[in-house]
Design an enzyme around this catalytic site. Structure first.
Site, PDB file in Angstrom:
ATOM      1  N   ASP A  13       0.852  -1.233  -0.011  1.00 41.69           N
ATOM      2  CA  ASP A  13      -0.017   0.178  -0.030  1.00 41.69           C
ATOM      3  C   ASP A  13       0.872   1.273  -0.044  1.00 41.69           C
ATOM      4  O   ASP A  13       1.429   1.594   1.061  1.00 41.69           O
ATOM      5  CB  ASP A  13      -0.793  -0.106   1.220  1.00 41.69           C
ATOM      6  N   GLU A  33      31.323  11.754   4.380  1.00 36.84           N
ATOM      7  CA  GLU A  33      31.744  11.484   5.770  1.00 36.84           C
ATOM      8  C   GLU A  33      30.726  11.982   7.052  1.00 36.84           C
ATOM      9  O   GLU A  33      30.346  12.781   7.162  1.00 36.84           O
ATOM     10  CB  GLU A  33      32.825  12.524   6.085  1.00 36.84           C
ATOM     11  N   GLU A  85      28.803  11.968  10.435  1.00 36.96           N
ATOM     12  CA  GLU A  85      29.219  12.255  11.576  1.00 36.96           C
ATOM     13  C   GLU A  85      27.766  11.878  12.524  1.00 36.96           C
ATOM     14  O   GLU A  85      26.418  11.993  11.863  1.00 36.96           O
ATOM     15  CB  GLU A  85      29.463  13.735  12.144  1.00 36.96           C
ATOM     16  N   GLU A 102      34.797  12.336  17.057  1.00 32.71           N
ATOM     17  CA  GLU A 102      34.611  13.600  16.439  1.00 32.71           C
ATOM     18  C   GLU A 102      34.828  14.756  17.509  1.00 32.71           C
ATOM     19  O   GLU A 102      34.829  14.543  18.594  1.00 32.71           O
ATOM     20  CB  GLU A 102      33.376  13.735  15.667  1.00 32.71           C
ATOM     21  N   GLU A 118      32.619   9.320  13.921  1.00 32.36           N
ATOM     22  CA  GLU A 118      32.601   9.447  12.601  1.00 32.36           C
ATOM     23  C   GLU A 118      33.295   8.240  12.190  1.00 32.36           C
ATOM     24  O   GLU A 118      34.212   7.318  12.509  1.00 32.36           O
ATOM     25  CB  GLU A 118      33.598  10.492  12.055  1.00 32.36           C
TER      26      GLU A 118
END
Length: 472
Positions: free
Chosen positions: A53, A132, A134, A214, A222
């Site tokens: 659906d 990249e 994060e 990070e 990361e």
């Protein structure tokens, strides 16, 4: 990965698969799924599909036109690492049940059309993308909004705010705000969690280059995966997010790709590396600025010209613009530069190899739909190449030290989601080239964002408004 239909059917038998989980991405970027006993899967399913659906999927078909087909792509089959019963997960394409045509609001179809359009232009054969992503890992998350109260609370054992808490015992070694890049343990408490995420990603066919803490002090992370062609990379990102969230859950933690969950500290971005190749030749390497070719500079010009419209996809939430604030950590000035991370587009200078020459778009974040983000970036770049659009002057200075007069030479990203949606409404002709995006998709996307996100948000008082205005 890379299986054909017969390979998948053999895999179901050899691995004693009990369920086949069919997945597709909705317009907003969320993976949806439905599971079938393995006995229900035969070669015909890969050709004819299975019904569902479409009216129950956000921003898709109306209820009077809702029958749709889910078509498994055998090349994407992966054994799910989190299910108790052996389950084979397959990414799918969507077709209309009546016309049997591909569905234009299927984001994966947009990515397919973008790759085909690149070949049709003759510019190149493949567009490679390397995002990249994060994200934050939290130990506790709570939030609520009701008519008379609103709050949110996130917590991390690494958070500087916990330096005085009674943790029985409190061992200290908290990470100061904006200093999470990247001390070792005991400050970094999530090394093993990230390592397990990487291990599972590798088991699922992703190629991981590295992982690290990070800048954000309380649990920001990361994990970098190797570049791949546009649609394949968007598929990979869906697995990436799924794995990150589920490994965190197994450790009793919560991972989020929300762009700005913590005030004061850094938000989560998604820098997107891009290059175009023709055969074995990298087309972005040359002898112009920062070792770029004219093709690359024109691509940059196209992305910068259409960046405000691209933000409707690449910075797709109201929260995204808490990260894109003047003077904070994220690049908002639409300029390009070699090495300068305060510019919207950076040219990485780590290697002199022509094969490594690429551009890095730095304003996107990981909250949106990567099929649409990557496709929009490619279409903007191709528009720049086709029309030989020159980028704004390169920016070698720290943007945060520029005078107002110097800054006025450059446009900036939108200040809010509604500005980005308005930019998309005015500037989307470049997306329609080759039928890659459609007016119907763009209209549905804008309407959903306005009706279901911006309007409800505008109607709700924010706790900080009480701080500022309660005593007026």
């Amino acid at each position: 990965m890379g299986y054909k239909v017969n390979d998948v059917l053999k895999l179901i038998k050899s691995k004693k698969v009990e369920f086949v989980d069919l997945r597709f991405c909705d317009l907003l970027g969320t993976w949806q799924h439905t599971s079938f006993p393995a006995s229900e899967i035969d070669a015909g399913v890969f050709k004819d599909g299975l019904g569902f659906d479409g009216s129950s999927i956000r921003a898709w078909q109306d209820i009077n036109n809702s029958d749709m087909l889910i078509i498994p792509d055998p090349a994407t089959a992966v054994l799910d690492p989190f299910t108790s019963h052996p389950t084979l997960s397959i990414i799918c394409d969507i077709k209309d049940a009546i016309t049997k045509q591909r569905y234009d609001k299927d984001p994966r179809y947009v990515a397919t059309k973008a790759e085909n359009y690149l070949k049709k232009t003759g510019v190149g054969d493949k567009a490679f993308f390397g995002p990249e992503l994060e994200f934050f890992i939290f130990d506790d998350v709570r939030y609520e909004f009701s008519p008379n109260q609103a709050f949110h609370s996130v917590d991390s054992v690494e958070g500087e705010w916990n330096s005085g808490e009674d943790e029985v015992p409190n061992l200290g070694h908290k990470i100061r705000y904006k200093q999470g890049y990247f001390p070792t343990s005991p400050n970094d408490t999530y090394q093993d969690v990230r390592s397990e995420m990487v291990s599972v990603m590798q088991d699922c066919g992703l190629t991981v280059e590295c992982h690290h803490h990070e800048v954000g002090g309380p649990g920001q992370a990361e994990i970098d995966i190797k570049f791949a062609p546009l649609k394949e990379m968007a598929d990979n990102v869906m697995w990436y997010k799924y794995i990150v969230k589920n490994v965190a859950k197994l450790h009793g933690k919560s991972a989020t790709f929300m762009p700005k969950p913590v005030y004061v500290d850094n938000g989560s971005g998604m820098h997107v590396h891009q290059s175009i190749w023709k055969g074995s030749s990298p087309l972005f390497a040359g002898k112009k600025y920062a070792g770029l070719s004219d093709t690359a500079l024109h691509y940059v010009g196209g992305v910068l010209k259409h960046a405000r419209a691209i933000c409707a996809f690449s910075n797709s939430t109201i929260n995204s613009y808490k990260r894109l604030v003047p003077g904070y950590e994220a690049p908002i000035i639409l300029a390009h530069s070699a090495r300068n991370r305060s510019a919207a587009i950076r040219i990485p200078m780590y290697s002199e190899s022509p094969k490594a020459k690429r551009i890095e778009t730095r304003f996107p974040d990981p909250a949106g739909n990567c099929y649409l983000i990557f496709s929009a970036l490619l279409m903007a770049g191709l528009d720049g190449i086709r029309n030989k659009i020159k980028p704004t002057p390169e920016l070698e200075k720290d943007i945060y030290s520029l005078s107002e007069r110097e800054l006025n030479r450059y446009p900036s990203v939108p200040a809010a989601l509604d500005e980005a949606l308005d930019a998309l409404k005015k500037d989307h002709k470049f997306l329609l080239e080759g039928g890659v995006f459609t007016e119907d998709l763009i209209e549905a996307y804008i309407n959903y964002k306005m009706d279901e996100e911006i309007t409800p948000w505008r109607a709700r008082p924010n706790p900080f408004e009480f701080v500022m205005y309660y005593s007026v």
